[in-house]
Design a protein around this motif. Structure first.
Motif, PDB file in Angstrom:
ATOM      1  N   PHE A   1      -8.368   6.688   9.568  1.00  0.00           N
ATOM      2  CA  PHE A   1      -8.365   6.760  11.097  1.00  0.00           C
ATOM      3  C   PHE A   1      -7.635   5.427  11.587  1.00  0.00           C
ATOM      4  O   PHE A   1      -6.951   5.661  12.773  1.00  0.00           O
ATOM      5  CB  PHE A   1     -10.039   6.389  11.442  1.00  0.00           C
ATOM      6  N   LEU A   2      -7.693   4.139  11.019  1.00  0.00           N
ATOM      7  CA  LEU A   2      -7.057   3.178  12.007  1.00  0.00           C
ATOM      8  C   LEU A   2      -5.578   3.134  11.743  1.00  0.00           C
ATOM      9  O   LEU A   2      -4.755   2.838  12.576  1.00  0.00           O
ATOM     10  CB  LEU A   2      -7.623   1.797  11.317  1.00  0.00           C
ATOM     11  N   GLY A   3      -5.178   3.862  10.594  1.00  0.00           N
ATOM     12  CA  GLY A   3      -3.633   4.022  10.325  1.00  0.00           C
ATOM     13  C   GLY A   3      -2.926   4.910  11.249  1.00  0.00           C
ATOM     14  O   GLY A   3      -2.086   4.830  11.812  1.00  0.00           O
TER      15      GLY A   3
ATOM     16  N   LEU B   1       4.823   5.559  11.101  1.00  0.00           N
ATOM     17  CA  LEU B   1       4.451   5.940   9.591  1.00  0.00           C
ATOM     18  C   LEU B   1       4.431   4.724   8.723  1.00  0.00           C
ATOM     19  O   LEU B   1       3.332   4.615   8.116  1.00  0.00           O
ATOM     20  CB  LEU B   1       5.339   6.759   9.016  1.00  0.00           C
ATOM     21  N   PHE B   2       5.217   3.712   8.671  1.00  0.00           N
ATOM     22  CA  PHE B   2       4.968   2.722   7.784  1.00  0.00           C
ATOM     23  C   PHE B   2       3.729   1.850   8.374  1.00  0.00           C
ATOM     24  O   PHE B   2       3.183   1.292   7.470  1.00  0.00           O
ATOM     25  CB  PHE B   2       6.089   1.888   7.998  1.00  0.00           C
ATOM     26  N   LEU B   3       3.569   1.669   9.548  1.00  0.00           N
ATOM     27  CA  LEU B   3       2.498   0.760  10.010  1.00  0.00           C
ATOM     28  C   LEU B   3       1.321   1.450   9.605  1.00  0.00           C
ATOM     29  O   LEU B   3       0.146   1.005   9.510  1.00  0.00           O
ATOM     30  CB  LEU B   3       2.638   0.477  11.478  1.00  0.00           C
ATOM     31  N   GLY B   4       1.075   2.888   9.646  1.00  0.00           N
ATOM     32  CA  GLY B   4       0.112   3.729   9.354  1.00  0.00           C
ATOM     33  C   GLY B   4      -0.288   3.263   8.072  1.00  0.00           C
ATOM     34  O   GLY B   4      -1.565   3.213   7.426  1.00  0.00           O
ATOM     35  N   LEU B   5       0.537   3.539   7.038  1.00  0.00           N
ATOM     36  CA  LEU B   5       0.337   3.076   5.621  1.00  0.00           C
ATOM     37  C   LEU B   5       0.153   1.924   5.278  1.00  0.00           C
ATOM     38  O   LEU B   5      -0.845   1.688   4.342  1.00  0.00           O
ATOM     39  CB  LEU B   5       1.690   3.790   4.915  1.00  0.00           C
TER      40      LEU B   5
ATOM     41  N   MET C   1      -1.682  -0.041   7.271  1.00  0.00           N
ATOM     42  CA  MET C   1      -3.142  -0.115   7.748  1.00  0.00           C
ATOM     43  C   MET C   1      -4.152   0.373   6.619  1.00  0.00           C
ATOM     44  O   MET C   1      -4.942  -0.156   6.383  1.00  0.00           O
ATOM     45  CB  MET C   1      -3.399   0.320   8.977  1.00  0.00           C
ATOM     46  N   LEU C   2      -3.566   1.682   6.074  1.00  0.00           N
ATOM     47  CA  LEU C   2      -4.333   2.131   5.013  1.00  0.00           C
ATOM     48  C   LEU C   2      -4.620   1.297   3.821  1.00  0.00           C
ATOM     49  O   LEU C   2      -5.564   1.177   3.408  1.00  0.00           O
ATOM     50  CB  LEU C   2      -3.724   3.502   4.868  1.00  0.00           C
ATOM     51  N   ASP C   3      -3.363   0.877   3.403  1.00  0.00           N
ATOM     52  CA  ASP C   3      -3.155   0.082   2.217  1.00  0.00           C
ATOM     53  C   ASP C   3      -4.394  -1.092   2.359  1.00  0.00           C
ATOM     54  O   ASP C   3      -4.834  -1.660   1.547  1.00  0.00           O
ATOM     55  CB  ASP C   3      -1.624  -0.415   1.937  1.00  0.00           C
ATOM     56  N   ASN C   4      -4.190  -1.962   3.559  1.00  0.00           N
ATOM     57  CA  ASN C   4      -4.680  -2.956   3.870  1.00  0.00           C
ATOM     58  C   ASN C   4      -6.127  -2.948   3.813  1.00  0.00           C
ATOM     59  O   ASN C   4      -7.212  -3.632   3.474  1.00  0.00           O
ATOM     60  CB  ASN C   4      -4.149  -3.759   5.327  1.00  0.00           C
TER      61      ASN C   4
END
Length: 124
Positions: free
Chosen positions: A52-54, A72-76, A78-81
């Motif tokens: 959701f945050l990503g 896309l990269f910022l969303g990924l 955030m997901l990873d973090n």
């Protein structure tokens, strides 16, 4: 511009998870055999929060900068973090509880770990 947001969300996520896990351990509501179940639940929670945050951060980046790859990269990221934050927040207290029985004060390791990972594993 976006990296402090990603790092900050990871720090908030790990702090909330550590608080939940340490509180559960201190009250005696967590049996010793339930550690893996708690870890998997927190990982799933980090996955959902990260998705959701990503999507939100990716959409904001797309609107502000007009670059879909950046979104896309910022969303990924955030997901990873958020998944790392969930694993660190639940895993570190569980690991330390085996070593330091009945001592529920933790060093700032989980928060600093996610902060460092969010800066080291950044895209690009």
């Amino acid at each position: 511009m976006f990296l402090p947001i990603i790092a900050g969300q990871g720090g908030i996520g790990v702090t909330q998870t550590v608080t939940l896990v340490v509180g559960t351990m201190a009250s005696g509501d967590l049996p010793p055999w339930a550690g893996f179940r708690l870890l998997s639940q927190e990982y799933f929670s980090g996955l959902v929060n990260g998705l959701f945050l990503g999507v939100a951060v990716g959409a904001i980046a797309l609107v502000m900068k007009g670059q879909p790859v950046l979104g896309l990269f910022l969303g990924l990221a955030m997901l990873d973090n958020m998944m790392i934050a969930a694993l660190a927040g639940a895993g570190v207290p569980l690991l330390l509880s085996r070593r330091y029985r009945r001592q529920y004060s933790l060093p700032p390791l989980p928060t600093s770990w996610t902060f460092c990972c969010s800066w080291v594993w950044r895209p690009g």
